[in-house]
Write an enzyme that holds these catalytic residues in place. Structure first.
Site, PDB file in Angstrom:
ATOM      1  N   GLU A  37       0.831  -1.211   0.000  1.00 36.52           N
ATOM      2  CA  GLU A  37       0.000   0.000   0.000  1.00 36.52           C
ATOM      3  C   GLU A  37       0.864   1.260   0.000  1.00 36.52           C
ATOM      4  O   GLU A  37       0.534   2.242  -0.651  1.00 36.52           O
ATOM      5  CB  GLU A  37      -0.954  -0.008   1.199  1.00 36.52           C
ATOM      6  N   TYR A 120      -5.611   6.842   4.416  1.00 41.98           N
ATOM      7  CA  TYR A 120      -5.839   5.817   3.397  1.00 41.98           C
ATOM      8  C   TYR A 120      -5.147   4.498   3.770  1.00 41.98           C
ATOM      9  O   TYR A 120      -5.771   3.427   3.794  1.00 41.98           O
ATOM     10  CB  TYR A 120      -5.347   6.291   2.015  1.00 41.98           C
ATOM     11  N   ASP A 138      -9.085   6.157  -1.911  1.00 42.08           N
ATOM     12  CA  ASP A 138      -7.961   6.775  -2.619  1.00 42.08           C
ATOM     13  C   ASP A 138      -8.533   7.599  -3.782  1.00 42.08           C
ATOM     14  O   ASP A 138      -9.759   7.733  -3.929  1.00 42.08           O
ATOM     15  CB  ASP A 138      -6.947   5.719  -3.092  1.00 42.08           C
ATOM     16  N   CYS A 193     -12.989   2.746 -14.722  1.00 42.24           N
ATOM     17  CA  CYS A 193     -13.468   4.121 -14.545  1.00 42.24           C
ATOM     18  C   CYS A 193     -12.256   5.041 -14.347  1.00 42.24           C
ATOM     19  O   CYS A 193     -12.089   5.667 -13.308  1.00 42.24           O
ATOM     20  CB  CYS A 193     -14.412   4.188 -13.347  1.00 42.24           C
ATOM     21  N   CYS A 203     -18.434  -1.301 -18.493  1.00 44.52           N
ATOM     22  CA  CYS A 203     -18.415  -1.174 -17.021  1.00 44.52           C
ATOM     23  C   CYS A 203     -19.533  -1.999 -16.393  1.00 44.52           C
ATOM     24  O   CYS A 203     -20.692  -1.909 -16.833  1.00 44.52           O
ATOM     25  CB  CYS A 203     -18.551   0.294 -16.646  1.00 44.52           C
TER      26      CYS A 203
HETATM   27  S1  SF4 Z   1     -20.440   3.742 -16.117  1.00 43.30           S
HETATM   28 FE1  SF4 Z   1     -18.725   2.886 -14.966  1.00 43.30          FE
HETATM   29  S2  SF4 Z   1     -16.888   3.632 -16.038  1.00 43.30           S
HETATM   30 FE2  SF4 Z   1     -18.623   4.942 -16.680  1.00 43.30          FE
HETATM   31  S3  SF4 Z   1     -18.539   6.677 -15.217  1.00 43.30           S
HETATM   32 FE3  SF4 Z   1     -19.998   5.153 -14.408  1.00 43.30          FE
HETATM   33  S4  SF4 Z   1     -18.757   3.937 -12.968  1.00 43.30           S
HETATM   34 FE4  SF4 Z   1     -17.328   5.022 -14.308  1.00 43.30          FE
END
Ligand code: SF4
Length: 298
Positions: A37, A120, A138, A193, A203
């Protein structure tokens, strides 16, 4: 049956898609997780893996590192960057030996009291080493939560108490599931993301993401530029430290003078290394890594 939540979707995705990183193996010690970490905070995974393995091969327990010099910790840190982390990690090992008999503590307040261990890292160790329920926040997690839950394009520049609250609200009540969800949020932010190019189409949380649902409005403020490195004091410190790391004894000032032409900037960088506890004067005209002992002649 209710629709799956953001946490359920991301946790399920993580269980099937998590990268096979060595510190995620089931038999990894709390010390090894703590080291990972600290290393991962400002350094990419691909550079951390070999450094982490070498570090733990040499110092498998806090007591081993605590018994060695700061100079050796700085040497082993190599080119991971932000080398003050090496000195702080050794100070942390010393404190673990003195206060906790050489065992990484499992209480959050004890972890937070260790040198070099911030909000963190303490929560990450409590969650990932001991399976506790804590929000582990984080930069990646703040961004994921800002987008998916708040519908914002990005999180603010620094972690606020509200970020911890927003993340904690997403965690399952059961500690092991909460720890898994924390790892899953981090992984999603690291590989899907991402800051510049979120892969929303692939996603696992696309169907419940607030930012996606609102048409992905662009950030209102200016985008942050990547930090410059060339020509900075940080580069000069790296060059000076590189010479001292390779040396087997004190290095004359004239040798250090050769690494950078600008006297003012070089002196400032050297002073900063001394101030940070990375370097110390060996005598009136030479310097060495802190606590370094000359290699005996063979
Ligand atoms: S759909 Fe997934 S990758 Fe796109 S902004 Fe939302 S959480 Fe992030």
């Amino acid at each position: 049956m209710s629709a799956p939540t953001f946490t359920t979707l991301v946790s399920r995705w993580y269980q099937e898609n998590a990268r096979d990183l060595p510190w995620r193996a089931p038999d990894v010690s709390p010390w090894a997780i703590l080291v990972s970490e600290v290393m991962l905070q400002q350094t990419p995974v691909v550079r951390v893996v070999p450094a982490w393995q070498a570090w733990l091969a040499r110092w498998p327990e806090p007591a081993a590192l605590a018994a060695d010099t700061p100079a050796e910790a700085i040497r082993m840190w190599g080119r991971l960057g932000y080398p003050r982390r090496a000195v702080r990690l050794r100070e942390c090992a010393v404190a673990i030996v003195q206060r906790h008999g050489g065992r990484v503590p499992d209480r959050l307040d004890h972890l937070l009291a260790l040198p070099g261990i911030g909000t963190y890292t303490a929560r990450a160790v409590a969650a990932f080493a001991y399976g506790q329920r804590h929000p582990v926040v984080d930069t990646n997690v703040r961004r994921v939560v800002a987008r998916a839950v708040a519908g914002e394009p990005d999180a603010g520049p620094v972690t606020r108490p509200a970020d911890l609250v927003a993340t904690e609200e997403l965690l399952p009540a059961e500690p092991a599931a909460a720890a898994l969800a924390s790892a899953a949020f981090m992984e999603l932010g690291a590989v899907v993301c991402t800051a510049r190019a979120p892969r929303c189409a692939g996603c696992p949380a696309e169907s419940v993401c607030a930012w996606r649902a609102s048409g992905q409005p662009a950030p209102a403020g200016p985008t942050r530029r990547p930090q410059r490195y060339a020509g900075t004091d940080r580069q000069v410190r790296g060059l000076l430290l590189g010479v001292l790391r390779e040396a087997t004894g004190p290095v004359p000032r004239q040798r250090l003078d050769q690494v950078w032409a600008d006297d003012v900037q070089r002196s400032r960088a050297l002073a900063a290394l001394v101030q940070d506890g990375l370097v110390e004067p060996a005598d009136d005209s030479s310097f060495r890594l802190t606590g370094d002992t000359p290699t005996p002649a063979t």
